[in-house]
Scaffold this motif. Sequence first.
Motif, short mmCIF file in Angstrom:
data_model
loop_
_atom_site.label_atom_id
_atom_site.label_comp_id
_atom_site.label_asym_id
_atom_site.label_seq_id
_atom_site.Cartn_x
_atom_site.Cartn_y
_atom_site.Cartn_z
N ALA A 57 6.09 20.59 -30.02
CA ALA A 57 6.14 19.40 -29.16
C ALA A 57 5.79 18.15 -29.95
CB ALA A 57 5.20 19.57 -27.97
N VAL A 58 4.80 18.26 -30.84
CA VAL A 58 4.39 17.11 -31.65
C VAL A 58 5.53 16.70 -32.58
CG1 VAL A 58 2.84 16.41 -33.54
CG2 VAL A 58 1.92 17.59 -31.53
N LEU A 77 8.82 17.42 -32.29
CA LEU A 77 9.98 16.93 -31.53
C LEU A 77 9.73 15.52 -31.00
CD1 LEU A 77 12.77 17.50 -30.33
CD2 LEU A 77 11.68 18.75 -28.46
N ALA A 78 8.50 15.27 -30.52
CA ALA A 78 8.16 13.93 -30.01
C ALA A 78 8.28 12.88 -31.10
CB ALA A 78 6.75 13.93 -29.43
N LEU A 113 11.95 12.16 -31.55
CA LEU A 113 12.47 11.43 -30.39
C LEU A 113 12.00 9.98 -30.40
CD1 LEU A 113 12.01 14.18 -27.64
CD2 LEU A 113 14.18 13.28 -28.50
N LYS A 114 10.77 9.75 -30.89
CA LYS A 114 10.25 8.39 -30.97
C LYS A 114 11.11 7.56 -31.94
CE LYS A 114 5.89 8.61 -29.89
NZ LYS A 114 4.46 8.95 -30.04
N LEU A 132 14.22 8.02 -32.45
CA LEU A 132 15.52 7.81 -31.79
C LEU A 132 15.43 6.82 -30.63
CD1 LEU A 132 16.82 11.50 -31.51
CD2 LEU A 132 17.89 9.67 -32.83
N ALA A 133 14.23 6.67 -30.05
CA ALA A 133 14.08 5.97 -28.78
C ALA A 133 14.09 4.46 -28.92
CB ALA A 133 12.80 6.45 -28.09
N ASP A 134 15.10 3.94 -29.52
CA ASP A 134 15.24 2.48 -29.68
C ASP A 134 16.74 2.16 -29.67
OD1 ASP A 134 13.77 -0.15 -30.99
OD2 ASP A 134 15.82 0.13 -31.70
N PRO A 135 17.15 1.18 -28.85
CA PRO A 135 18.59 0.89 -28.74
C PRO A 135 19.23 0.53 -30.08
CG PRO A 135 17.35 -0.29 -27.05
CD PRO A 135 16.33 0.34 -27.96
N LEU A 192 19.66 3.70 -32.15
CA LEU A 192 20.75 4.53 -31.62
C LEU A 192 22.10 3.95 -32.03
CD1 LEU A 192 19.42 5.34 -28.03
CD2 LEU A 192 19.69 6.95 -29.93
#
Lengths: 121, 121
Positions: B28-29, B31-32, B35-36, B38-41, B44
């Motif tokens: 989880a650590v 993957l998070a 994802l962090k 990736l989590a920006d427009p 992406l």
Amino acid sequence: MPLDLLPVSAPATCCTPAASPAISEQDAVQLARTLKALADPARLRLLSLIAAQDGAEACVCDLIEPVGLSQPTVSHHLKVLTDAGLVTREKRGVWAWFALVPGALEQVTSHLGAHLTGRPA
Amino acid sequence: MPLDLLPVSAPATCCTPAASPAISEQDAVQLARTLKALADPARLRLLSLIAAQDGAEACVCDLIEPVGLSQPTVSHHLKVLTDAGLVTREKRGVWAWFALVPGALEQVTSHLGAHLTGRPA
């Protein structure tokens, strides 16, 4: 500019035009928002605990001990997931139950797959 | 406690044990963290612009104009993606080129799919 003055080929080391359309600005904003909700170890664990239950729904009372966080912290993370449209919340008696929104996570992975994986040269 | 004093069934509205193992804390650590990144427009859009090129690699000079950000900002976002193991960076002449790491994004989507999608009841 007359057509015959346009460069006939791009320089070898730069500026090849994109071969297929990239993700739109609007889709990128939406996808980033959902990924931000996912991008936390506790929230990933909560989602996977919910997903692991029959019917992909779980009582908040079953989620607190496995993640090892306080009830207010768990509730905060579940609210972020609910606001992001990844789970729904339903009150049953004294407890709140959380269920995966069918297809929500599949939509994230399909967006990532559609726009962000390369093709062979 | 003698066995015959243990409750034989869980209350109807609470506390059904998890049916299959959830994501581990370590996974989880990890993957998070991805994802962090990736989590920006903007990130992406940069990733999708790289993915859209032949060979899934692009010169930084081709990425600045489409995302409409300054070169330092684009370079910062590309560094975050590089540090997260999603792209590689190679200097060719005056320009840096960025390529998708094969399978990196597929690993993210497969982790999300494996742990976080519900099964029918």
